[in-house]
Design a protein around this motif. Structure first.
Motif, PDB file in Angstrom:
ATOM      1  N   GLY A  76      37.511  -7.687 -13.592  1.00  0.00           N
ATOM      2  CA  GLY A  76      38.009  -8.525 -14.593  1.00  0.00           C
ATOM      3  C   GLY A  76      38.435  -7.629 -15.824  1.00  0.00           C
ATOM      4  N   MET A  77      38.102  -6.481 -16.154  1.00  0.00           N
ATOM      5  CA  MET A  77      38.340  -5.682 -17.046  1.00  0.00           C
ATOM      6  C   MET A  77      39.923  -5.375 -16.939  1.00  0.00           C
ATOM      7  SD  MET A  77      36.407  -5.333 -19.474  1.00  0.00           S
ATOM      8  CE  MET A  77      37.492  -4.190 -20.546  1.00  0.00           C
ATOM      9  N   GLN A  78      40.510  -5.195 -15.800  1.00  0.00           N
ATOM     10  CA  GLN A  78      41.645  -4.837 -15.106  1.00  0.00           C
ATOM     11  C   GLN A  78      42.684  -5.962 -15.643  1.00  0.00           C
ATOM     12  OE1 GLN A  78      41.491  -1.138 -14.973  1.00  0.00           O
ATOM     13  NE2 GLN A  78      43.452  -1.862 -14.256  1.00  0.00           N
ATOM     14  N   MET A  79      41.917  -7.226 -15.355  1.00  0.00           N
ATOM     15  CA  MET A  79      42.935  -8.338 -15.677  1.00  0.00           C
ATOM     16  C   MET A  79      43.245  -8.566 -17.263  1.00  0.00           C
ATOM     17  SD  MET A  79      40.969 -11.005 -13.067  1.00  0.00           S
ATOM     18  CE  MET A  79      42.081 -12.422 -13.388  1.00  0.00           C
ATOM     19  N   ALA A  80      42.478  -7.772 -17.979  1.00  0.00           N
ATOM     20  CA  ALA A  80      42.512  -7.975 -19.594  1.00  0.00           C
ATOM     21  C   ALA A  80      43.426  -6.655 -20.109  1.00  0.00           C
ATOM     22  CB  ALA A  80      40.908  -7.844 -20.066  1.00  0.00           C
ATOM     23  N   VAL A 236      33.228 -12.612 -13.117  1.00  0.00           N
ATOM     24  CA  VAL A 236      34.505 -12.132 -13.501  1.00  0.00           C
ATOM     25  C   VAL A 236      35.348 -12.895 -14.658  1.00  0.00           C
ATOM     26  CG1 VAL A 236      35.973 -13.321 -11.646  1.00  0.00           C
ATOM     27  CG2 VAL A 236      36.769 -11.022 -12.412  1.00  0.00           C
ATOM     28  N   ARG A 237      35.132 -14.162 -14.848  1.00  0.00           N
ATOM     29  CA  ARG A 237      35.432 -14.596 -15.877  1.00  0.00           C
ATOM     30  C   ARG A 237      35.143 -14.237 -17.185  1.00  0.00           C
ATOM     31  NH1 ARG A 237      33.801 -20.668 -14.339  1.00  0.00           N
ATOM     32  NH2 ARG A 237      31.785 -19.488 -14.046  1.00  0.00           N
ATOM     33  N   ALA A 238      33.735 -14.143 -17.268  1.00  0.00           N
ATOM     34  CA  ALA A 238      33.211 -13.702 -18.665  1.00  0.00           C
ATOM     35  C   ALA A 238      33.572 -12.279 -18.767  1.00  0.00           C
ATOM     36  CB  ALA A 238      31.668 -13.825 -18.303  1.00  0.00           C
ATOM     37  N   VAL A 239      33.573 -11.325 -17.768  1.00  0.00           N
ATOM     38  CA  VAL A 239      34.180 -10.108 -17.849  1.00  0.00           C
ATOM     39  C   VAL A 239      35.621 -10.113 -18.537  1.00  0.00           C
ATOM     40  CG1 VAL A 239      34.662  -7.700 -16.920  1.00  0.00           C
ATOM     41  CG2 VAL A 239      32.784  -9.077 -15.986  1.00  0.00           C
ATOM     42  N   LYS A 240      36.569 -10.829 -17.856  1.00  0.00           N
ATOM     43  CA  LYS A 240      37.889 -10.875 -18.595  1.00  0.00           C
ATOM     44  C   LYS A 240      37.836 -11.522 -20.177  1.00  0.00           C
ATOM     45  CE  LYS A 240      42.607 -12.600 -17.967  1.00  0.00           C
ATOM     46  NZ  LYS A 240      42.614 -13.093 -19.369  1.00  0.00           N
ATOM     47  N   ALA A 241      37.034 -12.532 -20.366  1.00  0.00           N
ATOM     48  CA  ALA A 241      37.232 -12.894 -21.737  1.00  0.00           C
ATOM     49  C   ALA A 241      36.583 -12.086 -22.659  1.00  0.00           C
ATOM     50  CB  ALA A 241      36.185 -14.334 -21.712  1.00  0.00           C
ATOM     51  N   ALA A 242      35.513 -11.056 -22.319  1.00  0.00           N
ATOM     52  CA  ALA A 242      35.054 -10.282 -23.198  1.00  0.00           C
ATOM     53  C   ALA A 242      36.066  -9.235 -23.349  1.00  0.00           C
ATOM     54  CB  ALA A 242      33.889  -9.448 -22.564  1.00  0.00           C
ATOM     55  N   GLY A 243      36.959  -8.782 -22.227  1.00  0.00           N
ATOM     56  CA  GLY A 243      38.168  -7.724 -22.232  1.00  0.00           C
ATOM     57  C   GLY A 243      39.023  -8.230 -23.005  1.00  0.00           C
ATOM     58  N   ASP A 244      39.492  -9.554 -22.939  1.00  0.00           N
ATOM     59  CA  ASP A 244      40.434  -9.775 -23.671  1.00  0.00           C
ATOM     60  C   ASP A 244      40.066  -9.771 -25.268  1.00  0.00           C
ATOM     61  OD1 ASP A 244      42.194 -10.643 -21.701  1.00  0.00           O
ATOM     62  OD2 ASP A 244      41.364 -12.682 -21.547  1.00  0.00           O
ATOM     63  N   LYS A 245      39.180  -9.855 -25.584  1.00  0.00           N
ATOM     64  CA  LYS A 245      38.527  -9.859 -27.090  1.00  0.00           C
ATOM     65  C   LYS A 245      38.294  -8.473 -27.426  1.00  0.00           C
ATOM     66  CE  LYS A 245      34.916 -11.976 -28.510  1.00  0.00           C
ATOM     67  NZ  LYS A 245      33.546 -12.768 -28.384  1.00  0.00           N
ATOM     68  N   ALA A 246      38.085  -7.565 -26.567  1.00  0.00           N
ATOM     69  CA  ALA A 246      37.676  -6.191 -26.877  1.00  0.00           C
ATOM     70  C   ALA A 246      39.159  -5.294 -27.179  1.00  0.00           C
ATOM     71  CB  ALA A 246      37.028  -5.515 -25.886  1.00  0.00           C
ATOM     72  N   THR A 247      39.843  -5.727 -26.175  1.00  0.00           N
ATOM     73  CA  THR A 247      41.329  -5.004 -26.191  1.00  0.00           C
ATOM     74  C   THR A 247      42.199  -5.440 -27.487  1.00  0.00           C
ATOM     75  OG1 THR A 247      42.215  -6.856 -24.890  1.00  0.00           O
ATOM     76  CG2 THR A 247      41.674  -4.744 -23.678  1.00  0.00           C
ATOM     77  N   LYS A 248      42.032  -6.664 -27.701  1.00  0.00           N
ATOM     78  CA  LYS A 248      42.599  -7.348 -28.963  1.00  0.00           C
ATOM     79  C   LYS A 248      41.885  -6.589 -30.296  1.00  0.00           C
ATOM     80  CE  LYS A 248      44.033 -11.409 -31.827  1.00  0.00           C
ATOM     81  NZ  LYS A 248      43.913 -10.641 -32.998  1.00  0.00           N
ATOM     82  N   TRP A 249      40.780  -6.413 -30.116  1.00  0.00           N
ATOM     83  CA  TRP A 249      40.001  -5.700 -31.378  1.00  0.00           C
ATOM     84  C   TRP A 249      40.695  -4.381 -31.518  1.00  0.00           C
ATOM     85  CZ3 TRP A 249      36.097  -6.464 -34.997  1.00  0.00           C
ATOM     86  CH2 TRP A 249      35.544  -5.113 -35.593  1.00  0.00           C
TER      87      TRP A 249
END
Length: 347
Positions: A76-80, A236-249
């Motif tokens: 999930g994190m790699q997808m973000a 994996v969906r929750a992980v990617k969603a959190a990863g998207d927010k964190a990378t943007k941050w």
């Protein structure tokens, strides 16, 4: 002197996830995303199953820490993230390497100590690197990768790019002093680093509830004013969603952030651990109700994104890839003794 404790036994990942408030509405993966997640998580699962077999046959020496059950976190994190971002982790690292796109042959050959391994057979399970793939190593010392991952973030800020450092650590590492020194430095300099705590509920043979005074590890950065969030690390969906927010941050210049992934390892701490400190029923419950791969498989079938035959074909392709990697890793030559003198630096 022994001190009696009325602290409750560690809660399973399934129980703890129920208390996690969703950070955002659960994203709905499209067909391409679901199939990507399924194939890559299955690759990690089958690789680790094969590594466990080879270890049992005596073909892998030393320690061998398997990632079975935690696949959704790294996939999930790699997808973000994007090219140029860095990944660094501890010793439960095979899944991270594969998710970064490293060749299963090279990873497996390193486990068996062959010259075709990523560290030429000299590193083993806990010491592989691929700068090409943005993977800066698995590290055998608990918490040692955290200051290194912080340094990767410093390098990115110094260079003026918008790359992010994904620094993984386990729940056991969160009590290490060097982790807090890194938190302090990262916040002071607003470094673009995501600290990903893979809380699989047990550090070696001890539950997180017995080893940590506070068990909401996402809040370990509060004294440094680092925001944190708990995430369902089995979805994996929750992980990617959190990863998207964190990378943007991080890319927006806000500094570090902590993601605590509530996940679960099915096997012992390492292959030599019988895991007698937790009931078999706990493991079975998580496997049955929250397995990260089965969740994706179920959605693929339910949404009509894939048929049973199509998923069987993917599994067959992944198994063939892993069998090929195992064949290479057991037949490749061992390193030449002269390799002992390479990659050694002197003043």
């Amino acid at each position: 002197m022994a001190v009696a404790s009325n602290r409750p036994a560690a809660q399973s990942a399934a129980v703890r996830r129920a208390s996690v408030e969703p950070a955002a509405e659960m994203p709905d993966f499209n067909q391409e995303q679901e199939l990507h997640a399924y194939r890559h998580m299955l690759l990690i699962r089958r690789f680790e199953e094969k590594a466990g077999q080879l270890y049992g046959m005596g073909l892998i020496g030393g320690f061998c820490h398997l990632y079975i059950g935690q696949e959704a976190v790294v996939v999930g994190m790699q997808m973000a993230i994007k090219g140029g971002d860095a990944v660094i982790t501890g010793y439960r690292d095979h899944g991270h390497m594969l998710a970064c796109g490293m060749d299963p042959k090279g990873v497996m050959a390193e486990l068996t100590g062959r010259r075709g391994g990523y560290s030429k057979g000299k590193g083993g399970s806990m010491h592989m690197f691929s700068v090409e793939k943005g993977f800066f190593g698995g590290h055998g010392i608990v918490g040692a990768q955290v200051p290194l991952g912080t340094g990767l973030a410093f390098a990115n800020k110094y260079r003026g790019n918008d790359s992010v450092s994904l620094t993984y650590l386990g729940d056991g590492a969160t009590n290490q002093g060097q982790v807090y020194e890194s938190f302090n430095m990262a916040k002071l300099w607003k470094l673009p680093v995501i600290y990903i705590i893979e809380n699989n509920q047990y550090g070696m043979g001890t539950s997180v509830a017995r080893a940590s005074a506070t068990t909401n590890l996402s809040q370990r950065g509060r004294s440094f004013d680092i925001p944190g969030e708990q995430v369902d690390g089995m979805d994996v969906r929750a992980v990617k969603a959190a990863g998207d927010k964190a990378t943007k941050w991080c890319r927006d210049g806000n500094g570090p952030i902590i993601l605590e992934m509530l996940t679960y390892r099915y096997r012992g701490h390492s292959m030599s651990d019988p895991a007698k400190y937790r009931p078999k029923e706990e493991v079975d419950k998580v496997r049955t109700e929250h397995d990260p791969i089965e969740q994706v498989r179920s959605r693929l079938l339910k949404k009509g994104f894939a048929s049973e035959d199509a998923l069987k074909k993917i599994d067959a392709e992944v198994r063939a890839m892993i069998n090929e990697a195992a064949e290479f890793a057991t037949n490749d030559a061992e390193p030449d003794p002269a390799e002992l003198w390479t990659d050694v630096y002197a003043e």
